[in-house]
Design an enzyme around this catalytic site. Structure first.
Site, PDB file in Angstrom:
ATOM      1  N   CYS A 120      -9.773  28.464  47.442  1.00  0.00           N
ATOM      2  CA  CYS A 120     -10.582  29.673  47.404  1.00  0.00           C
ATOM      3  C   CYS A 120     -11.695  29.583  48.433  1.00  0.00           C
ATOM      4  CB  CYS A 120     -11.169  29.865  46.013  1.00  0.00           C
ATOM      5  SG  CYS A 120     -12.170  31.341  45.852  1.00  0.00           S
ATOM      6  N   ARG A 259       5.620  37.885  63.581  1.00  0.00           N
ATOM      7  CA  ARG A 259       6.901  37.251  63.288  1.00  0.00           C
ATOM      8  C   ARG A 259       8.038  38.169  63.706  1.00  0.00           C
ATOM      9  NH1 ARG A 259       6.637  37.932  56.660  1.00  0.00           N
ATOM     10  NH2 ARG A 259       5.301  39.757  56.698  1.00  0.00           N
ATOM     11  N   GLY A 261       9.666  39.076  66.400  1.00  0.00           N
ATOM     12  CA  GLY A 261       9.518  40.068  67.449  1.00  0.00           C
ATOM     13  C   GLY A 261       8.527  41.158  67.133  1.00  0.00           C
TER      14      GLY A 261
END
Length: 278
Positions: A120, A259, A261
């Site tokens: 956290c 991611r 392309g």
């Protein structure tokens, strides 16, 4: 310099082995050994003053100590840390961090409780103004070719040794401006993986380049990257609106969904050059 990865897993095991019973479609259940990720309580003390406890992977703890102190604005320079000692008990691990006396004033303004959950970024923060920090702006020093994103994330995926064993870790990586992978750190917590990476960057005085994370990019991730003076943060997953606003005001180039392309640039796209080649 050789690629920096987890180096102390033999001293502080990052995985354990357990027997599991597996169920699969159209198969009888079966048992097998499986690697599971370690999660350890790590207490942080500054000059003997208990500060917080984080749940994280028990590796690269010196980098974590440096990065945590730096991104929480307790120190302003690596040399503000005089010593780091690591002690073990049945309850977990304690990082005893000795900082310059002038840094103790920063601690008074960063009051936190002694409990935090896995990775956290704001656990234990007692005041809103300790969460929403005023940040510097990062300089415009470089441009980044969009076509370097996909190869970088592919390489990052291949280098995630802990995740390959457990499927349960996040990673943060640093590339130079030529796209060369310099360092990668993994942890059960995404914020802590980033703190470890920033600790490495601060310790070795790196400038420029880009940071890649295998998670979403929330505002506290942006805070940490801006504190390190890095111009680019690229996330494999989504970004939050608060992260976008903070990145825009801090002159950070923030990318998400980097991611297959695809890449979405949410702030300061003027640093990005080239077009994605399918």
């Amino acid at each position: 310099m050789a690629l920096e990865q987890l180096q102390d897993s033999e001293v502080f095991p990052d995985t354990a082995t357990t027997e599991v019973t597996c169920y699969r479609p159209n198969q009888a259940c079966y048992s097998q050994s499986q690697s599971v990720i370690q999660e350890t309580a790590v207490a942080i003390e500054f000059n003997g003053i208990a500060y917080t406890v984080m749940m994280c992977s028990p590796t690269n703890l010196e980098e974590f100590a440096i990065g945590f102190a730096y991104t929480n604005q307790i120190i302003t320079h690596y040399h503000d840390i005089h010593d780091i000692e690591i002690s073990h008990s049945k309850q977990g691990i304690t990082l005893h961090i000795e900082v310059a006396n002038r840094c103790l004033n920063h601690l008074k303004n960063k009051q936190r409780s002694l409990a935090g959950v896995t990775g956290c970024g704001i656990c234990g923060a007692e005041k809103l103004d300790s969460v929403c920090q005023l940040l510097p702006t990062v300089p415009f020093r470089s441009q980044y070719n969009i076509n370097a994103l996909q190869p970088a994330f592919r390489e990052l995926s291949q280098l995630q040794q802990l995740n390959h064993k457990t499927g349960a870790s996040h990673a943060a990586a640093y590339c130079d401006e030529q796209g060369k992978m310099i360092a990668i750190f993994e942890d059960v917590g995404r914020h802590i993986a980033l703190d470890k990476l920033i600790g490495f960057i601060v310790r070795h005085h790196y400038q420029g380049g880009a940071i890649f994370v295998t998670s979403r990019a929330s505002y506290e991730m942006v805070q940490k990257v801006v504190c390190a003076g890095i111009e680019y943060l690229f996330a494999i997953s989504a970004v939050t609106q608060m992260a976008i606003e903070l990145a825009a005001s801090s002159q950070l180039t923030l990318g998400g969904f980097c991611r297959s392309g695809r890449a979405e640039i949410y702030s300061h796209p003027q640093r990005i050059v080239g077009e994605i080649i399918s």
